[in-house]
Motif scaffolding. Sequence first.
Motif, PDB file in Angstrom:
ATOM      1  N   PHE A 194      40.226  31.590  38.422  1.00  0.00           N
ATOM      2  CA  PHE A 194      41.336  32.440  38.855  1.00  0.00           C
ATOM      3  C   PHE A 194      41.598  32.324  40.358  1.00  0.00           C
ATOM      4  N   ALA A 195      40.518  32.235  41.146  1.00  0.00           N
ATOM      5  CA  ALA A 195      40.663  32.277  42.609  1.00  0.00           C
ATOM      6  C   ALA A 195      41.006  30.914  43.208  1.00  0.00           C
ATOM      7  N   LEU A 248      43.476  41.172  53.330  1.00  0.00           N
ATOM      8  CA  LEU A 248      43.592  39.737  53.567  1.00  0.00           C
ATOM      9  C   LEU A 248      43.804  39.436  55.045  1.00  0.00           C
ATOM     10  N   ASN A 297      33.835  36.579  52.177  1.00  0.00           N
ATOM     11  CA  ASN A 297      33.746  37.380  50.947  1.00  0.00           C
ATOM     12  C   ASN A 297      32.755  38.525  51.092  1.00  0.00           C
ATOM     13  N   ILE A 310      50.371  26.258  49.940  1.00  0.00           N
ATOM     14  CA  ILE A 310      49.072  26.846  49.565  1.00  0.00           C
ATOM     15  C   ILE A 310      48.033  25.724  49.656  1.00  0.00           C
ATOM     16  N   TYR A 311      46.946  25.953  50.402  1.00  0.00           N
ATOM     17  CA  TYR A 311      46.032  24.853  50.720  1.00  0.00           C
ATOM     18  C   TYR A 311      44.592  25.144  50.329  1.00  0.00           C
ATOM     19  N   ILE A 325      42.909  28.220  42.067  1.00  0.00           N
ATOM     20  CA  ILE A 325      43.937  27.458  41.349  1.00  0.00           C
ATOM     21  C   ILE A 325      45.235  27.512  42.136  1.00  0.00           C
ATOM     22  N   ASN A 335      51.342  38.610  43.036  1.00  0.00           N
ATOM     23  CA  ASN A 335      49.960  38.743  43.520  1.00  0.00           C
ATOM     24  C   ASN A 335      48.978  38.598  42.367  1.00  0.00           C
ATOM     25  N   TYR A 377      55.916  31.841  44.491  1.00  0.00           N
ATOM     26  CA  TYR A 377      55.010  31.571  43.373  1.00  0.00           C
ATOM     27  C   TYR A 377      55.134  32.664  42.295  1.00  0.00           C
ATOM     28  N   PRO A 386      41.757  32.746  49.434  1.00  0.00           N
ATOM     29  CA  PRO A 386      41.780  31.879  48.257  1.00  0.00           C
ATOM     30  C   PRO A 386      43.202  31.592  47.777  1.00  0.00           C
ATOM     31  N   ALA A 387      43.393  30.435  47.144  1.00  0.00           N
ATOM     32  CA  ALA A 387      44.724  30.038  46.665  1.00  0.00           C
ATOM     33  C   ALA A 387      45.225  31.012  45.597  1.00  0.00           C
ATOM     34  N   SER A 388      44.360  31.374  44.640  1.00  0.00           N
ATOM     35  CA  SER A 388      44.649  32.432  43.682  1.00  0.00           C
ATOM     36  C   SER A 388      46.051  32.351  43.070  1.00  0.00           C
ATOM     37  N   LEU A 389      46.419  31.159  42.620  1.00  0.00           N
ATOM     38  CA  LEU A 389      47.724  30.917  42.015  1.00  0.00           C
ATOM     39  C   LEU A 389      48.881  31.310  42.959  1.00  0.00           C
ATOM     40  N   GLY A 390      48.583  31.353  44.248  1.00  0.00           N
ATOM     41  CA  GLY A 390      49.651  31.618  45.217  1.00  0.00           C
ATOM     42  C   GLY A 390      49.726  33.053  45.704  1.00  0.00           C
ATOM     43  N   GLY A 391      48.853  33.927  45.221  1.00  0.00           N
ATOM     44  CA  GLY A 391      48.906  35.295  45.730  1.00  0.00           C
ATOM     45  C   GLY A 391      47.771  36.139  45.194  1.00  0.00           C
ATOM     46  N   PRO A 392      47.365  37.196  45.876  1.00  0.00           N
ATOM     47  CA  PRO A 392      47.959  37.635  47.140  1.00  0.00           C
ATOM     48  C   PRO A 392      47.528  36.773  48.325  1.00  0.00           C
ATOM     49  N   THR A 393      48.458  36.576  49.255  1.00  0.00           N
ATOM     50  CA  THR A 393      48.120  35.973  50.541  1.00  0.00           C
ATOM     51  C   THR A 393      48.425  37.031  51.592  1.00  0.00           C
TER      52      THR A 393
END
Lengths: 451, 487
Positions: free
Chosen positions: B99-100, A336, A89, A79-80, B102, B331, B328, A271-278
Motif C-alpha cells: 500500500f505504501a 507529513l 517513521n 511521485i518518486y 506503490i 489520499n 492521482y 511514501p508514494a502511497s498511490l500518490g497520496g497523502p503527500t
Amino acid sequence: MTKHRYLPMTARDEAEMLAVIGASAMEDLFADIPASVRYTGDLPISGALDEAALLRHLRALADRNADFDRYASFLGAGIYDHQIPVVINHVISRSEFYTAYTPYQPEISQGELQAIFEFQSYICELTGMKVANASMYDGATALAEAAALASGATKRKRIVVSRAVHPEAREIVRTSARGLGLEIVEVGCADGVTDLGALSAAIDADTAAVLVQTPNFFGCLEDIPAIEALIHARQGLLVMSVNPLSLGLLESPGALGADIVVGDAQPLGIPASLGGPTCGFFAVTEALMRRMPGRIVGQTTDSEGRRGFVLTLQAREQHIRREKATSNICSNQALLALSASVYLSVMGREGMREVASLNLSKARYAQGKLEALGGCALPFSAPSFNEFVVKLPEGTDISALQAKLLAAGYIGGYDLGRTYPELAGHLLVAVTERRTREEMDGFVRALEASL
Amino acid sequence: MNANREKALIFEMSKPGRVAYSLPDCDVPEAAPASVIPERLLRAKPAALPEVYEVDVIRHYTELSRRNFGVDNGFYPLGSCTMKYNPKLNEDAARLPGFAKIHPYQPETSLQGAMELLYTLQRDLAALTGMDQVTLQPAAGAHGEWTGLMLIRAYHERRGERRTKVIVPDSSHGTNPSSATVAGFETITIPSDAQGLVDLEALRAAVGDDTAALMLTNPNTLGRFEAQIDEIAGIVHAAGGLLYYDGANSNAIMGIARPGDMGFDVVHLNLHKTMSTPHGGGGPGAGPVGVKSRLIPFLPKPIVERRGDGTYYWDEDRPLSIGRVKPYYGNFGILVRAYAYIRSYGPAGLRRVSECAVLNANYMMHRLAPYYEVAYPGVCKHEFVLSGKRLRAFGVRTLDVAKRLLDFGYHPPTIYFPLNVEECIMIEPTETESKETLDGFIDVMIQIAREAEDDPNLLLQAPHTTIVKRLDEATAARRPVLYCNCE
C-alpha cells in the motif's frame, strides 16, 4: 449488544447512564429523528472481521500490488521512489503527534507548533522566500491556490500556465478557476521547455501570473530568469512549482525572483502511497504574507517571557472570515510536513546537496545508456535533473512494453502519449539515488529486449 | 514534560561537520553539476539547514512529542472534531509495502489489490450515506465541500440554469460559506429558531430561483437533529435547489439515519472524524463526496470501476466531469485506514458506535446541566453545547474554563463555536471514552464552576501546570516572526 475492543460501554454502564438521563432505552435518544428518515435493518456494507482475519485480508490486498520493495521503479511524473530515512517513521509514529488535532490550545501543543514553525523555516531556507505556511494538501492544489492568490493580489483575472506543468496540476487549476471566474491561458513548449516566444505573446496587462514548473513535467529545467523578466515587465506575479529535493543543487526560487513558490514535499521522506497523502508547501514574498491561505505558526512569548509558538494571522481564515476568507482551507498535512522536516533534519546542509548530486549523476548515466540503444533518442536538449524523456522506436506499443518490463521486475516510465498526443511513443524516465548501476543496466537490457 | 524550559530549535543545535544521513557511494561516473546545468540555475550558496547527527534528531522530535497532547494522552472532547481513538491496526495496514510503496501511474494490472479496496470503500460509503456513487478524491472536509458545490454548479449549468446563491444556517461551519465563495457562489446566512434548528420561515423567505443549494449539517453543530428535515428538503427542492450534507457530524447517525434518505443530494464525510483516521496534528485527512444518481455524470475524474470479469479500472472517460480536484486518486493511505476501520466493525458495529457516542453525550449533558447552561435543552446527538455566560458574573469567561481544564490533563472542548451561542462550550465525547473517563471530566468541570465562584483568579491565570503559560497572540499577529533566522 455488540462487544468490541474499541468500545468500553458495558450493559451496566448503559443502564446506569440511561437512568441518569431519565431514558428507559437507547431508542429514546433517537426519538427526535422522524420515522420517515429512520434507517432500519443492517447497512449493506462489508462485514466485520476479527483482528487476525482483517490483517490477513489487508495483506492479501496489498500483496496484489507491485511495490517498490519487489520492483525497481523508473516511474516519476510527480511521485518518486527516494530513500526514506528510517527515523522518519519512528518520529511520526509518536502518537502525541499523530493523534492530536490542529494546535488550537497552544499551551499543550508546543511540540506540534514548534514542529510547524521549523517546517516553515525549512521551506523558507530551501525556497529562499520570506514566508511559508504550515502546508497544503499537495503540490497541485497548492498551485491552484497560488493562482487564486495571484488574482486577488493583482486584481487581474488571467492566469498563464505553461503546458510543461504537470498535466493533473493543470487540470486542478482549471477546475478551481471555473469556481473563481479566472481565465486560464496555456502556453506550449519547444524543446521540452516553455516556449518563450509564445509566453511573451500570452502575457499582457491583464495577466495576474505565470505558472511554471521547474524541473518541469518532462524533467527539463526552465529558463526562469527569462520568464521572470517577461512577467515582471507586466507587473504580474511569477509562480514557481518546484521539486524540493532539486533545491539541494538548484538556485532558490526566491533568488530567481519568484513571488509565490509551491511544490510537493513527497520527495522529502513521504511514501508514494498511490500518490497520496503527500504534502504541499506554499511560500511567498513578505508583501503577500497576509493573503496566504492555510495555517501559519508564529513565534511569541508567554506571560512569563518564555519563547512559545501560536497559530497566527488567523484573520485570513475561514473560521473567522467565513465567506470573505482568502481560502476555504482548514486542515493541512501536518503529519507529513513533520515527515519532511525530519527528512531535512536528517539530510542537513551537506546531505541535501549530496542526494541531489546523486540523482543528477545517476539520471545522466541512465540517459547515456538509453541514448545508446538502437532506435532510441533523447528528443530534448534542455538541461534536466533526475528525470528525462526518451523517444522510443517508431511504432512501440508502450503499454505492452510496460507489461514486459514489469514481468522482468521493473516499473517502467510514464507514457507521455497519455497526456501529450504529440509525444506518443515517448517515455518519461525517473532515476533517483535508490537506483543502482546494476538496476539501471538491467532496466536498459530489459527495455532493449522488449522493443 | 520538562517543566518550564524553552526547547531549542533544531537549527540552534547545528554543529558543522555532523551528519544524520547515510547515502550510497556514487556507483556511476559523477556528473559535475556545472557541466550539466547552466551556472545561473545552480544554487549560489547551500540552504542553511542544520547539521546534526541521528541521536539529536530522535531526541529533538521525541522532546517535541512530549510537549504535545493527543487522543492517546487523554480525553479530547473537541466538539465537531470527533477525536475518537485511532486504531493501531489501521496504522500498520497503511504501512504495508503493497500500500505504501506503490505508484499511481503503475499499470492497472499491478494495482488490482489497491483498486479493489478503493472500489469496495466507494460502495460501502455510498451505502452508509444512502447515496448512489462516491468519489474518494477530496483531501479534507473543506475540499469535499468545494467539490460538492462544484458538482451542484455543473448540474445547474447543464440544465441551463444560473443559480448563484448558497444558503447556510448561522450555526454552520466556517468552511461552508468560504467553500461557497471559492466555488463562485454568494452566501446567504439564515438565523436559527428558538430550538437552534433551521427557521423554516427564514428558509422559505431565502429560497428562490437563484438558490443553488442549502448546506446543512445534521445533526447540526449544536448537536440537535433537524427534525423538520422533510419540510426543509421540500422547500429547497421545490425552489429548484439541491441539498448539501456537511458530514462532519456523521458519527451520530451511522446505521440510524442516512442523508440520502433525508433528501440530501450531495454528501461529504470526514474520514478523519467518523472513520477514525488520525488527525495528525492537522492532517492529512480525507473528505469523500457521495451523490445521488443525477449528479454522477459530474463527479471528478477518475472513479474506480469493475469489469464483468472482476478486474478493476480507472474510469477517466467522463465527459461531463467537473474535472480533477486532486492529483492521482485521493489520499489513499487515509482511505486504507478508513476501510480497515469499517471492516473492524461491520454494519452492526458501526451502528453501535453511533449509539454509544450519543449515549455518552447525553449523559454528560445531563450531569453538567446544573452547573453550565445547556444552550438548547432536549435530547442531543453525539455532541452538545453549553454556555459559560453564567460565570461572567465572577469575571470569568469560557476561555478561562478551557485554560483551567489544561491543569487537569484534559484537552478542552471546542470554544466560541458555533457563533450563535454566547460563551460557547461544545463537547463531543465520542464512543471510545469510558464512563469513568466521562465522570472524571465532569467532576473537574463541576469543580471549575465552583472555583469560578470562590477563586476566579485560579481560572484567570490558568493554566498553571503547562510548560508555557498563556501566550501573547496579539503581538504574534502584529509583528509576525514566522521562521527561524538562525544564520
